[in-house]
Motif scaffolding. Structure first.
Motif, short mmCIF file in Angstrom:
data_model
loop_
_atom_site.label_atom_id
_atom_site.label_comp_id
_atom_site.label_asym_id
_atom_site.label_seq_id
_atom_site.Cartn_x
_atom_site.Cartn_y
_atom_site.Cartn_z
N TYR A 270 -26.57 -31.28 -31.56
CA TYR A 270 -26.88 -31.04 -30.46
C TYR A 270 -27.05 -31.29 -29.05
O TYR A 270 -26.72 -32.02 -28.66
CB TYR A 270 -28.14 -31.34 -30.67
CG TYR A 270 -28.99 -31.07 -32.62
CD1 TYR A 270 -29.54 -29.42 -32.93
CD2 TYR A 270 -28.67 -31.41 -33.22
CE1 TYR A 270 -29.58 -28.78 -33.89
CE2 TYR A 270 -28.88 -31.27 -34.86
CZ TYR A 270 -29.33 -29.81 -35.28
OH TYR A 270 -30.01 -29.64 -36.40
N ARG A 271 -27.39 -30.72 -27.97
CA ARG A 271 -27.86 -30.78 -26.52
C ARG A 271 -28.67 -32.47 -26.49
O ARG A 271 -29.73 -32.64 -26.85
CB ARG A 271 -28.72 -29.84 -26.09
CG ARG A 271 -28.80 -30.02 -23.88
CD ARG A 271 -29.48 -29.44 -23.08
NE ARG A 271 -28.91 -27.69 -23.10
CZ ARG A 271 -28.95 -26.89 -23.06
NH1 ARG A 271 -29.96 -27.01 -22.18
NH2 ARG A 271 -29.10 -25.49 -23.35
N GLY A 272 -27.60 -33.15 -25.82
CA GLY A 272 -28.03 -34.47 -25.87
C GLY A 272 -27.62 -35.68 -26.80
O GLY A 272 -27.70 -36.99 -27.24
N HIS A 273 -26.92 -35.28 -28.58
CA HIS A 273 -27.01 -35.73 -29.20
C HIS A 273 -25.74 -35.37 -29.59
O HIS A 273 -25.48 -34.36 -31.34
CB HIS A 273 -27.99 -35.80 -31.18
CG HIS A 273 -29.39 -35.69 -30.18
ND1 HIS A 273 -29.05 -37.36 -30.21
CD2 HIS A 273 -30.78 -35.42 -29.21
CE1 HIS A 273 -30.80 -37.74 -29.13
NE2 HIS A 273 -31.34 -36.15 -28.71
N PRO A 274 -25.05 -35.47 -29.44
CA PRO A 274 -23.34 -35.11 -29.79
C PRO A 274 -22.87 -35.08 -31.37
O PRO A 274 -23.49 -36.68 -31.58
CB PRO A 274 -22.48 -34.86 -28.85
CG PRO A 274 -22.66 -36.60 -28.27
CD PRO A 274 -24.56 -36.42 -28.17
N LEU A 275 -21.60 -34.78 -31.72
CA LEU A 275 -21.78 -35.13 -32.94
C LEU A 275 -20.82 -36.54 -33.12
O LEU A 275 -19.85 -36.54 -32.20
CB LEU A 275 -20.61 -34.71 -34.14
CG LEU A 275 -21.13 -32.75 -34.06
CD1 LEU A 275 -20.21 -32.46 -34.93
CD2 LEU A 275 -22.39 -33.75 -35.51
N SER A 276 -20.82 -37.97 -33.38
CA SER A 276 -19.95 -38.87 -33.59
C SER A 276 -19.08 -38.34 -34.52
O SER A 276 -18.37 -37.55 -34.92
CB SER A 276 -20.86 -40.41 -34.60
OG SER A 276 -20.56 -39.46 -35.99
N LYS A 277 -17.70 -39.35 -33.50
CA LYS A 277 -16.67 -39.58 -34.39
C LYS A 277 -16.74 -39.49 -35.65
O LYS A 277 -15.40 -38.79 -36.55
CB LYS A 277 -15.63 -41.09 -33.98
CG LYS A 277 -14.99 -40.73 -32.14
CD LYS A 277 -14.40 -41.97 -31.77
CE LYS A 277 -14.13 -41.91 -30.23
NZ LYS A 277 -13.65 -43.37 -29.63
N ALA A 278 -17.62 -40.52 -36.64
CA ALA A 278 -17.88 -40.01 -38.26
C ALA A 278 -17.53 -39.08 -38.55
O ALA A 278 -17.13 -38.41 -39.31
CB ALA A 278 -18.44 -41.40 -37.41
N ASP A 279 -18.67 -38.16 -38.41
CA ASP A 279 -19.24 -36.69 -38.32
C ASP A 279 -18.17 -35.64 -37.34
O ASP A 279 -17.58 -34.86 -38.59
CB ASP A 279 -20.16 -36.89 -37.65
CG ASP A 279 -21.68 -37.10 -38.31
OD1 ASP A 279 -21.23 -37.69 -39.45
OD2 ASP A 279 -22.57 -36.92 -37.55
N LEU A 280 -17.41 -36.22 -36.87
CA LEU A 280 -16.55 -34.82 -36.78
C LEU A 280 -15.05 -35.13 -37.60
O LEU A 280 -15.08 -34.24 -38.05
CB LEU A 280 -15.65 -35.27 -35.24
CG LEU A 280 -16.34 -35.29 -34.40
CD1 LEU A 280 -15.86 -35.83 -32.74
CD2 LEU A 280 -16.95 -33.67 -34.50
#
Length: 223
Positions: free
Chosen positions: A144-154
């Motif tokens: 979300y805007r201001g809360h991008p996915l973490s590397k782990a989530d990617l």
């Protein structure tokens, strides 16, 4: 649509495939997805009585592609739940303006080992529902805007995508083999039935292919 006869037929086809161990139920996964299909009448024309000819039951599907370009389709969305072999267990059709997640509960079996889905289903309500039934959560996450996915989530999303992509195969069959890239009928009820018959045909054809390739399993040993 009220009688749901195509659903009964699909259930019976699947029951027979399960009895022959072509569809496996123990430990199966469920991959849910949706695809837009253009309505048979989607333009702005009018008939002899000056009434719009556009399919009134359809709706607009608006989505940005990978380049950020907006693509709009007036029609329906076909929602399916398939197993890892591509057999369709649940299916429904909605106007295309209905969000994919609205059909989550319709597509859930309740006894699947895991649910695979894209980020459209990444909601707290989905996570709570899966926890309630003890279903492994394999739904891709979204940022979300201001809360991008973490590397782990990617990394997690990429791993899920390998299996999740199997949910798109029935759509390819519908559109390229059955000529259903555009609906042939007007109205939600007729299209629900039409795509229901397509699901039945898809499972019968796939079951016949599996039978030809692998045959029936050996009977259980006795004694």
């Amino acid at each position: 649509m009220e009688l749901g006869l195509w659903e009964v037929l699909l259930g019976e086809v699947n029951r027979q495939l399960e009895a022959k161990h072509i569809i496996m139920t123990e430990g199966r996964i469920n991959i849910i997805d949706a695809t837009p299909v253009e309505a048979a009448q989607s333009g702005y024309g009018k008939d002899a009585n000056d009434e719009p000819t556009r399919d009134k039951d359809a709706g607009w599907h608006v989505k940005a592609d990978s380049r950020g370009n907006i693509k709009s389709t007036y029609g329906y969305s076909v929602h399916t739940g398939v197993d890892e072999d591509g057999f369709i267990h649940r299916q429904t059709v909605t106007p295309s303006n209905a969000h994919d997640s609205t059909e989550r509960d319709t597509l859930l079996l309740g006894d699947e080992a895991a649910l695979y889905a894209d980020a459209a289903y990444s909601l707290q309500a989905t996570r709570e529902k899966l926890a309630q039934f003890g279903i492994d959560d394999q739904v891709q996450r979204k940022g979300y805007r201001g809360h991008p996915l973490s590397k782990a989530d990617l990394v997690r999303n990429k791993e899920i995508a390998v299996i999740r992509s199997g949910g798109e195969r029935p759509f390819a069959t519908y559109k390229s083999r059955y000529g259903l890239a555009r609906t042939r009928l007007m109205g939600l009820a007729k299209n629900l039935t039409l795509f229901g018959l397509a699901a039945i045909a898809h499972n019968i054809a796939k079951g016949a292919k599996f039978l030809a390739l692998y045959g029936l399993p050996d009977p259980e040993p006795t004694g």
